[in-house]
Enzyme design. Structure first.
Site, PDB file in Angstrom:
ATOM      1  N   GLY A 191      -1.911  -7.903 -10.989  1.00 46.19           N
ATOM      2  CA  GLY A 191      -1.823  -6.595 -11.635  1.00 46.19           C
ATOM      3  C   GLY A 191      -2.325  -6.654 -13.062  1.00 46.19           C
ATOM      4  O   GLY A 191      -1.750  -7.356 -13.895  1.00 46.19           O
ATOM      5  N   ARG A 205      -9.583  -5.510  -9.605  1.00 46.94           N
ATOM      6  CA  ARG A 205     -10.624  -4.658 -10.175  1.00 46.94           C
ATOM      7  C   ARG A 205     -11.529  -5.396 -11.152  1.00 46.94           C
ATOM      8  O   ARG A 205     -12.737  -5.144 -11.192  1.00 46.94           O
ATOM      9  CB  ARG A 205      -9.990  -3.437 -10.839  1.00 46.94           C
ATOM     10  CG  ARG A 205      -9.462  -2.452  -9.814  1.00 46.94           C
ATOM     11  CD  ARG A 205      -8.515  -1.468 -10.423  1.00 46.94           C
ATOM     12  NE  ARG A 205      -7.255  -2.099 -10.829  1.00 46.94           N
ATOM     13  CZ  ARG A 205      -6.216  -1.439 -11.304  1.00 46.94           C
ATOM     14  NH1 ARG A 205      -6.283  -0.131 -11.462  1.00 46.94           N
ATOM     15  NH2 ARG A 205      -5.101  -2.072 -11.618  1.00 46.94           N
ATOM     16  N   LYS A 253       2.114  -9.670   0.533  1.00 48.64           N
ATOM     17  CA  LYS A 253       1.700  -9.098  -0.760  1.00 48.64           C
ATOM     18  C   LYS A 253       2.567  -7.870  -0.956  1.00 48.64           C
ATOM     19  O   LYS A 253       2.474  -6.900  -0.207  1.00 48.64           O
ATOM     20  CB  LYS A 253       0.213  -8.742  -0.763  1.00 48.64           C
ATOM     21  CG  LYS A 253      -0.236  -8.178  -2.109  1.00 48.64           C
ATOM     22  CD  LYS A 253      -1.765  -8.177  -2.214  1.00 48.64           C
ATOM     23  CE  LYS A 253      -2.269  -7.570  -3.513  1.00 48.64           C
ATOM     24  NZ  LYS A 253      -2.259  -6.090  -3.480  1.00 48.64           N
ATOM     25  N   CYS A 310       0.840  -1.205   0.000  1.00 44.92           N
ATOM     26  CA  CYS A 310       0.000   0.000   0.000  1.00 44.92           C
ATOM     27  C   CYS A 310       0.878   1.260   0.000  1.00 44.92           C
ATOM     28  O   CYS A 310       1.695   1.450   0.902  1.00 44.92           O
ATOM     29  CB  CYS A 310      -0.924   0.009   1.224  1.00 44.92           C
ATOM     30  SG  CYS A 310      -1.970   1.473   1.237  1.00 44.92           S
TER      31      CYS A 310
END
Ligand SMILES: Cc1cc2nc3c(=O)[nH]c(=O)nc-3n(C[C@H](O)[C@H](O)[C@H](O)COP(=O)(O)O)c2cc1C
Length: 342
Positions: free
Chosen positions: A204, A226, A132, A93
């Site tokens: 990704g 997404r 991650k 993040c």
């Protein structure tokens, strides 16, 4: 080793328990991740609200963020006691808040601390601890530096590496960080070649099951974020094509399962919109998909869902029949499947 062939990425404000339940109706096999949860919230907050989930959501991993080995180890222990199948450490993040709190991608600057955190977490729990991570920081990434990080983290006992295959640019917004640095999935492939005993999942920009299957030829897993939120039916054939499970529900079956779920949740005090907001894309690109979306977002109630369901049932044909119209309005036969409690 956990089965990580296909996973849905942790996404704040997206992968809460309601969305995870929805995804689970589409795929039984896909591995799910919680939203990033800061260790202090786990230690001091309302645990049931933060960590509670339904058993149907499993296999399910808890993603934690933090920078203190002891707090993270304790949060991992609490997560394990709640029944999570894996505990994941967020090293990706790039947000300002994460930088201020000293967690997420900025920790990659201090591999020694990460190694210490991971050792504490691995010792605290029996379930697998995974990371991650990004490829590196601020454009200064190189494959040898990435390989050194992996080697170091593996020495702490971590065997599962989920790699968002781009670097993090800490000066840019979180959103820009999901688009701007170029993707280099080939570095993750190379990691798998160099560390064949470790598990690597690449992440990704994966938009379809076909793309995920192509990555699976080179690494252990593919993680989609997404694309799944934008259309959960991107996973429509995942059970059959990846997990060998005879499960391929129709959109209508999933919508009905979610209706039953919503009714139960409302009885437990959940505001209907908390569930409905994740269902807006369920008929994306399908006949009446826009109207479905509008009815749900304007009505925000069980009644609105019933109205929207009637509409798509009419479109699909007689209630209960297993025919659904394809994107061009052509009738397509969905595979006949038991509804497995759906
Ligand atoms: C709305 C949103 C929230 C996200 N929150 C998290 C998070 O909590 N933890 C994390 O590791 N990554 C988070 N990410 C990054 C995703 O897990 C994933 O790495 C990224 O979106 C790239 O995958 P994709 O191209 O398949 O979406 C988030 C992404 C989005 C779009």
């Amino acid at each position: 080793m956990p089965d990580l062939r296909l996973a849905v990425a942790p996404m704040v404000d997206r992968t809460d328990r309601h969305f995870r339940y929805l995804v689970r109706q589409v795929s039984r096999g896909v591995r799910l991740y919680t939203e990033m949860t800061v260790d202090q919230a786990v230690l001091k907050g309302n645990r049931e609200r933060l960590l509670g989930f339904r058993p149907e959501e499993r296999p399910l991993a808890l993603q934690l963020a933090g920078h203190d080995p002891e707090s993270l180890a304790e949060a991992a222990r609490i997560g394990e006691a709640f029944g999570y199948d894996e505990v994941n450490l967020n090293l990706g993040c790039p947000s300002e808040r994460a930088q201020e709190g000293g967690y997420g991608a900025c920790l990659l600057r201090d591999p020694g601390r990460v190694a210490e955190i991971l050792r504490a977490m691995v010792q605290a729990v029996r379930v697998p601890v995974s990371v991650k991570m990004r490829l590196g920081l601020d454009g200064g990434e190189s494959y040898p530096a990435l390989a050194r990080l992996v080697e170091r983290f593996a020495q702490s006992g971590v065997e599962v590496f989920i790699v968002h295959a781009r670097s993090a640019l800490l000066a840019l917004s979180t959103r820009a960080n999901r688009e701007i640095p170029p993707l280099r999935h080939e570095w993750v492939y190379r990691l798998k070649e160099d560390f064949p005993h470790l598990t690597f999942v690449t992440n990704g920009g994966i938009r379809s099951l076909e793309e995920a299957l192509a990555h699976l030829k080179r690494v252990d897993g593919a993680m989609l974020g997404r694309a799944v939120y934008e259309d959960p039916f991107v996973l429509e054939e995942a059970d059959q094509k990846v997990f060998g499970l005879p499960h391929r529900p129709s959109r209508l079956q999933v919508a009905r399962a979610m209706r039953a779920y919503l009714e139960e949740e409302v009885a437990l005090g959940t505001p209907p919109w908390a569930v409905l907001r994740h269902m807006l894309n369920l008929f994306r690109g399908r006949p009446k998909g826009r109207l479905w979306r509008r009815l749900l977002s304007e009505g925000r109630s069980l009644k609105a869902l019933d109205e929207a369901l009637r509409l798509v049932e009419e479109e699909v044909g007689e209630k209960g029949q297993e025919e659904e119209k394809g994107p061009e309005g052509k009738a397509e036969r969905a595979l006949a499947l038991p509804r497995e409690g759906v």
